[in-house]
Design a protein around this motif. Structure first.
Motif, PDB file in Angstrom:
ATOM      1  N   THR A   2      44.030  30.989  47.416  1.00 15.02           N
ATOM      2  CA  THR A   2      43.036  32.044  47.608  1.00 15.02           C
ATOM      3  C   THR A   2      41.637  31.495  47.355  1.00 15.02           C
ATOM      4  O   THR A   2      41.376  30.919  46.309  1.00 15.02           O
ATOM      5  N   SER A   5      38.419  36.526  46.425  1.00 14.74           N
ATOM      6  CA  SER A   5      39.212  37.700  46.052  1.00 14.74           C
ATOM      7  C   SER A   5      38.301  38.818  45.560  1.00 14.74           C
ATOM      8  O   SER A   5      37.460  38.592  44.689  1.00 14.74           O
ATOM      9  N   SER A   7      38.534  42.821  44.117  1.00 12.26           N
ATOM     10  CA  SER A   7      39.455  43.829  43.612  1.00 12.26           C
ATOM     11  C   SER A   7      38.682  44.979  42.991  1.00 12.26           C
ATOM     12  O   SER A   7      37.883  44.779  42.078  1.00 12.26           O
ATOM     13  N   ASP A  23      39.038  46.048  48.315  1.00  6.83           N
ATOM     14  CA  ASP A  23      40.019  45.048  47.902  1.00  6.83           C
ATOM     15  C   ASP A  23      40.419  44.200  49.106  1.00  6.83           C
ATOM     16  O   ASP A  23      40.845  44.751  50.133  1.00  6.83           O
ATOM     17  N   GLU A  25      41.530  39.679  50.104  1.00  8.26           N
ATOM     18  CA  GLU A  25      41.505  38.259  49.786  1.00  8.26           C
ATOM     19  C   GLU A  25      41.347  37.447  51.059  1.00  8.26           C
ATOM     20  O   GLU A  25      41.748  37.894  52.139  1.00  8.26           O
TER      21      GLU A  25
END
Length: 227
Positions: A2, A5, A7, A23, A25
């Motif tokens: 990843t 990211s 969130s 949210d 990735e």
């Protein structure tokens, strides 16, 4: 692995909240399309990633907590932005625009000119005298000269002539084939299907759908994008 990211990302313009929980990735070497109707939070999300406005929630790039960094340090980690509206240095030449952003790496002026031959033909020309399409090519080239690990393209083909749009989409396909990680914001679903691996859809400042391009059904497109 990843690379980026997000969130539960939230953000506000003063007292007005714009993001309520974004949210997604992006993996190393992956191209992600971010879509949504106008005003749903796409550019605000980009501004948060590039540290041009404060945000709350988890925002991690290559293991670094972006929320703790100013914009110039986020850029040095390898985030390259092609902003909405081009924003070239109008009083500098094509060559000067490219060299102003240059950082060591595989991308140099010769490689940018190979991707966009028009820029090579206009090296000494002031950016302000270029056509809109040429300015957009220059904006992409300038971002590539930073040798980014993630390239963000915010509406890179909006308002351009069809032939120029085709050139830019061809360049994006070339970048994808080279393994460049990308976040692409655009409304052109047909071209995004050919250029991106996955798509995340925002609605009213929230991520409401995330999946592969092949899983993006006509029903989802109509209900969430109005296309």
């Amino acid at each position: 692995m990843t690379l980026l990211s997000l969130s539960q990302l939230t953000a506000s313009y003063g007292a007005t909240q714009a993001l309520f929980g974004v949210d997604f990735e992006i993996a190393e070497g992956e191209a992600l399309a971010m879509m949504g109707r106008n005003g749903m939070g796409k550019t605000t999300t980009v501004r948060c990633i590039c540290r041009m406005m404060p945000a709350k929630g988890a925002l991690v790039f290559d293991g670094h907590d972006l929320s703790r960094l100013p914009s110039h340090r986020a850029a040095r980690l390898g985030i390259g932005l092609v902003p909405e509206g081009r924003r070239c240095f109008r009083d500098l030449s094509v060559t000067e625009n490219l060299s102003a952003a240059a950082r060591p790496g595989a991308w140099d002026a010769a490689k940018v000119e190979a991707l966009f031959p028009r820029l090579g033909e206009r090296r000494g020309q002031l950016a302000g005298s270029l056509s809109g399409g040429e300015q957009q090519m220059l904006a992409i080239g300038r971002a590539l000269m930073t040798n980014p690990r993630l390239l963000i393209l915010d509406e890179a083909t909006e308002g351009l002539a069809p032939t120029v749009r085709a050139e830019i989409w061809a360049a994006i396909a070339t970048l994808k084939a080279s393994g460049m990680s990308m976040l692409v914001i655009d409304k052109s679903l047909k071209e995004l299907r050919g250029a991106c691996d996955r798509v995340v859809i925002l609605e009213r400042g929230r991520s409401v759908w995330d999946g592969t391009m092949s899983a993006l059904s006509p029903d989802v497109v109509e209900a969430m994008l109005g296309l």
